[in-house]
Scaffold this active site. Structure first.
Site, PDB file in Angstrom:
ATOM      1  N   THR A 193      85.185  25.139  52.691  1.00 42.01           N
ATOM      2  CA  THR A 193      85.431  23.702  52.815  1.00 42.01           C
ATOM      3  C   THR A 193      86.025  23.330  51.489  1.00 42.01           C
ATOM      4  OG1 THR A 193      83.562  23.185  54.288  1.00 42.01           O
ATOM      5  CG2 THR A 193      84.267  21.429  52.846  1.00 42.01           C
ATOM      6  N   ARG A 221      80.251  21.248  67.771  1.00 35.08           N
ATOM      7  CA  ARG A 221      79.419  21.121  66.556  1.00 35.08           C
ATOM      8  C   ARG A 221      80.201  20.369  65.470  1.00 35.08           C
ATOM      9  NH1 ARG A 221      79.935  22.823  60.869  1.00 35.08           N
ATOM     10  NH2 ARG A 221      77.854  23.169  60.070  1.00 35.08           N
ATOM     11  N   VAL A 222      79.534  19.404  64.869  1.00 34.20           N
ATOM     12  CA  VAL A 222      80.117  18.665  63.745  1.00 34.20           C
ATOM     13  C   VAL A 222      79.246  18.927  62.534  1.00 34.20           C
ATOM     14  CG1 VAL A 222      80.501  16.332  62.840  1.00 34.20           C
ATOM     15  CG2 VAL A 222      81.217  16.898  65.164  1.00 34.20           C
ATOM     16  N   GLY A 223      79.869  19.267  61.430  1.00 39.51           N
ATOM     17  CA  GLY A 223      79.115  19.539  60.202  1.00 39.51           C
ATOM     18  C   GLY A 223      78.972  18.303  59.345  1.00 39.51           C
ATOM     19  N   THR A 244      79.512  21.280  49.917  1.00 40.50           N
ATOM     20  CA  THR A 244      80.006  22.392  50.737  1.00 40.50           C
ATOM     21  C   THR A 244      78.830  23.337  50.975  1.00 40.50           C
ATOM     22  OG1 THR A 244      80.678  23.747  48.842  1.00 40.50           O
ATOM     23  CG2 THR A 244      82.344  22.273  49.757  1.00 40.50           C
ATOM     24  N   GLY A 247      76.236  22.939  56.283  1.00 39.92           N
ATOM     25  CA  GLY A 247      76.373  21.516  56.584  1.00 39.92           C
ATOM     26  C   GLY A 247      75.115  20.900  57.159  1.00 39.92           C
TER      27      GLY A 247
END
Ligand code: ASP
Length: 339
Positions: A193, A221-223, A244, A247
């Site tokens: 990231t 999936r969302v971090g 980073t 998440g």
């Protein structure tokens, strides 16, 4: 004191002058612009500082700084060339936050657009919303003329294919029989990231985080990276912070806003980051996330700049981060909670 650097010459210069400093003590830059980032941001920090010196707001400078990494097919954790989800589709997450206005913008699960940070900036400036996801984010990007392209490079596809073919135990699904506490062979998958935090000479702050997220994640999936307060946060009176690494840990601790809160309570940036890492460790309880000594078995990093322009970073285990201070661009060691 505007330095005249072309994009090519500063990238070269920063690569040459970069050194690893042993000190994790945070440093300032006597009132001038400063920037902090994950280590993959090192080649961009001279541009970020140069553009702030030329008058660009910190949030815009940060977005400019992440662009080369989003465009780089060799960086498999961000933008074009990023590793896909478990179905083989690259989905990108990003958010930006602007200190002076207190506004933020974000996109999550965005497909086919290689610069999600720029779309997040448009969400902030051209809508009354903060976060757009999936199909809606793509429609919005299209409306603003962002070109669409396939983001899956051959290299990323082959990596995904190898992961699929192993038919392995390395996905993110949890066996209800053990309630997700034990029983899975967790194998390290590539992470990455880019976060850039920036402060200009006037003390205004901005931040940006952008990623393709966890490799081979469950679709949808969302971090932490597109979530304001988790992967990125700015309070113009106190500081900017970003994250980073794992998440899920930054989400459940609201890591970036927690770090800024620690600065608001008087902690230095490095101590604020370290306190947040300590909180992550304290709040990590399930055995599958702990090593045999009871310490978290994952990496997480926080980066911060305070209102005065002091920078700092801390992580669960030793790592490095990038900063641009009075010494110019350099890598430095993070303060690590564990060896
Ligand atoms: N924080 C990112 C995410 O969880 C991944 C990373 O930084 O490696 O999506």
């Amino acid at each position: 004191m505007a330095r005249r650097l072309t994009r090519r010459s500063f990238l070269k210069a920063s690569a040459v002058t970069a050194t690893v400093s042993c000190a994790n003590v945070s440093t300032g830059r006597r009132g001038g612009p400063v920037a902090v980032s994950s280590r993959n941001g090192l080649p961009s920090l001279a541009l970020v500082v140069e553009r702030m010196e030329a008058g660009l707001p910190p949030v815009d400078a940060a977005v400019l700084g992440v662009e080369p990494v989003e465009n780089d097919p060799e960086d498999m954790s961000v933008g074009y060339g990023g590793l896909p989800d478990e179905t083989g589709v690259v989905t990108l997450d990003s958010c930006v936050m602007d200190g002076p206005s207190g506004l933020a913008g974000a996109v999550a699960a965005l497909e086919n657009i290689k610069n999600p940070a720029q779309v997040a900036l448009k969400v902030m400036r051209r809508t009354d919303h903060v976060l757009l996801v999936g199909e809606g984010a793509l429609r919005f990007a299209r409306a603003h003329g962002f070109p669409e392209q396939n983001l899956l490079t051959d290299r990323a596809r082959e990596s995904w294919l190898r992961w699929k073919e192993r038919g392995s135990q390395t996905d993110d699904w949890i066996d209800p029989a053990d309630n997700g506490e034990y029983g899975k062979e967790w194998i390290e998958r590539p992470t990455g990231t880019i976060h850039i935090g920036a402060r200009n000479a006037a003390g205004d702050l901005g931040g940006c985080t952008t990623t393709s997220g966890l490799a081979f994640k469950i679709r949808g999936r969302v971090g932490d990276s597109p979530l304001i307060g988790c992967g990125n946060y700015v309070d113009n009176d106190y500081g900017v912070a970003g994250s980073t690494g794992r998440g899920e840990a930054a989400i459940v601790t609201n890591g970036a806003s927690r770090t800024v809160q620690y600065m608001a309570l008087g902690k230095s940036p490095v101590d604020a980051c370290l306190e947040t890492v300590r909180d992550v460790a304290r709040m990590t309880r399930v055995p599958r996330l702990l090593d045999d000594k009871g310490r978290p078995n994952f990496q997480v990093n926080f980066y911060a700049i305070d209102k005065q322009g002091i920078v700092g970073s801390a992580s669960m285990r030793p790592s490095t981060y990038a900063r641009f201070t009075e010494n110019g661009p350099e890598l430095a060691d993070t303060a690590a909670l564990f060896d």
